[in-house]
Design a protein around this motif. Sequence first.
Motif, PDB file in Angstrom:
ATOM      1  N   THR A   1     -13.347  -1.022  -7.528  1.00 23.20           N
ATOM      2  CA  THR A   1     -13.188  -2.039  -8.835  1.00 23.20           C
ATOM      3  C   THR A   1     -13.211  -1.365  -9.403  1.00 23.20           C
ATOM      4  N   ASP A   2     -13.817  -1.634 -10.887  1.00 19.73           N
ATOM      5  CA  ASP A   2     -14.199  -1.369 -11.961  1.00 19.73           C
ATOM      6  C   ASP A   2     -15.873  -0.119 -12.299  1.00 19.73           C
ATOM      7  N   THR A   3     -16.377   0.149 -11.362  1.00 24.15           N
ATOM      8  CA  THR A   3     -17.075   0.800 -11.012  1.00 24.15           C
ATOM      9  C   THR A   3     -17.761   1.675  -9.973  1.00 24.15           C
TER      10      THR A   3
ATOM     11  N   LEU B   1      -1.495  -4.614  -6.321  1.00 24.49           N
ATOM     12  CA  LEU B   1      -2.437  -4.624  -6.055  1.00 24.49           C
ATOM     13  C   LEU B   1      -3.350  -3.974  -6.878  1.00 24.49           C
ATOM     14  N   THR B   2      -5.074  -4.511  -6.610  1.00 23.34           N
ATOM     15  CA  THR B   2      -6.108  -4.753  -7.046  1.00 23.34           C
ATOM     16  C   THR B   2      -6.087  -3.140  -6.836  1.00 23.34           C
ATOM     17  N   LEU B   3      -8.295  -3.644  -7.237  1.00 24.64           N
ATOM     18  CA  LEU B   3      -9.364  -2.304  -6.221  1.00 24.64           C
ATOM     19  C   LEU B   3     -10.449  -3.443  -5.605  1.00 24.64           C
ATOM     20  N   ARG B   4      -9.709  -4.768  -5.701  1.00 27.11           N
ATOM     21  CA  ARG B   4     -10.753  -4.900  -4.181  1.00 27.11           C
ATOM     22  C   ARG B   4     -10.824  -4.751  -3.412  1.00 27.11           C
ATOM     23  N   PRO B   5      -9.698  -4.120  -2.122  1.00 28.00           N
ATOM     24  CA  PRO B   5      -9.306  -4.220  -1.276  1.00 28.00           C
ATOM     25  C   PRO B   5     -10.226  -2.432  -1.020  1.00 28.00           C
ATOM     26  N   ALA B   6     -10.415  -1.776  -1.968  1.00 30.49           N
ATOM     27  CA  ALA B   6     -11.164  -0.463  -1.616  1.00 30.49           C
ATOM     28  C   ALA B   6     -12.204  -1.249  -0.865  1.00 30.49           C
ATOM     29  N   HIS B   7     -12.687  -1.915  -1.081  1.00 34.95           N
ATOM     30  CA  HIS B   7     -13.907  -2.049  -0.641  1.00 34.95           C
ATOM     31  C   HIS B   7     -14.589  -2.519   0.483  1.00 34.95           C
TER      32      HIS B   7
ATOM     33  N   ALA C   1       1.027  -1.582   0.130  1.00 34.46           N
ATOM     34  CA  ALA C   1       0.024  -0.135   0.402  1.00 34.46           C
ATOM     35  C   ALA C   1       0.648   1.092   0.417  1.00 34.46           C
ATOM     36  N   ASP C   2       2.143   1.077   0.412  1.00 31.12           N
ATOM     37  CA  ASP C   2       2.651   2.163   0.716  1.00 31.12           C
ATOM     38  C   ASP C   2       2.957   2.456  -1.126  1.00 31.12           C
ATOM     39  N   ALA C   3       3.617   1.450  -1.347  1.00 31.32           N
ATOM     40  CA  ALA C   3       4.423   1.765  -3.362  1.00 31.32           C
ATOM     41  C   ALA C   3       4.178   2.511  -4.228  1.00 31.32           C
TER      42      ALA C   3
ATOM     43  N   MET D   1      -4.393  -8.781  -5.741  1.00 28.02           N
ATOM     44  CA  MET D   1      -2.855  -8.653  -6.568  1.00 28.02           C
ATOM     45  C   MET D   1      -2.974  -8.572  -7.719  1.00 28.02           C
ATOM     46  N   GLU D   2      -2.463  -8.016  -8.881  1.00 29.55           N
ATOM     47  CA  GLU D   2      -2.026  -8.621  -9.891  1.00 29.55           C
ATOM     48  C   GLU D   2      -1.352  -8.359 -10.663  1.00 29.55           C
TER      49      GLU D   2
END
Length: 258
Positions: A119-121, A76-82, A31-33, A66-67
């Motif tokens: 994510t994508d929405t 990171l993907t955007l999944r942690p945003a949820h 997250a800090d990268a 991750m991807e």
Amino acid sequence: MTDAGTPKPPGPSTPPLTTVLKILALLDVLADAPEPVRVSALARAMGTSRAETHRQLITLEAAGWMEQLPDGAYRLTLRPAHLGHAALRQAGIGERTAPLLERAARQAGEVVSIAVLDTDTARVVQRAEPGRSLHATLLLGDRLSLTTSASGRLLAALCSPEIVRPLRERGVALPDADALAVITGTRWATSTDDDEDGITALAVPLRRQDDEVVAALSVHGPRDRVTTAEALAVLRPAAREIEALLRLDTGGAFGLHG
């Protein structure tokens, strides 16, 4: 020194899983990268072997967190945003902003909502109704298109490039360059709903103190009742109040100082 007759404080009944703690620590480093990182760099930062770090990354990739990029680096993907959005709701953010949203909904006579990128929405994380029968329905948790919804289009245009760029690289549909330029210039966006029911929306940004856009505040209703001038007259003052109330910071995803 503790007296022999003094009872010791109780320890945890169940020890934590060391493997999980290590993966969570890895997520903190990621997250800090500022950019995608390679396995060797992560291993050095974590003080672990390359093989162990690679297994952790593969685990996170399988879970959708991750991807791996073509050059071998991970991000990171955007999944942690949820999870971040859920934490904000549980922290009482909704209680702090609810009166302002309810007042804006009464002034507009339509549904008013807050949405964030997920994510994508764009996901609706808070909403308020005007207290009368409505023709338009927008529910908490609804996912909105980044190309056809006012909130989605606004976030795609005004969120930081570091957030939007991964969407474009993954092939997520975004507004075209001309539409993005118009939204960037006006600082508001409308929906592109051409259905027979004529539902439309207009959204304005919610910003941190450093001017970074982190959410969209929108009004949603029948096209014959939602005009640009009236919607902006309600949303812009409400946005300023919400930003001041939340004291949007420069380090968090969308939260309070302290």
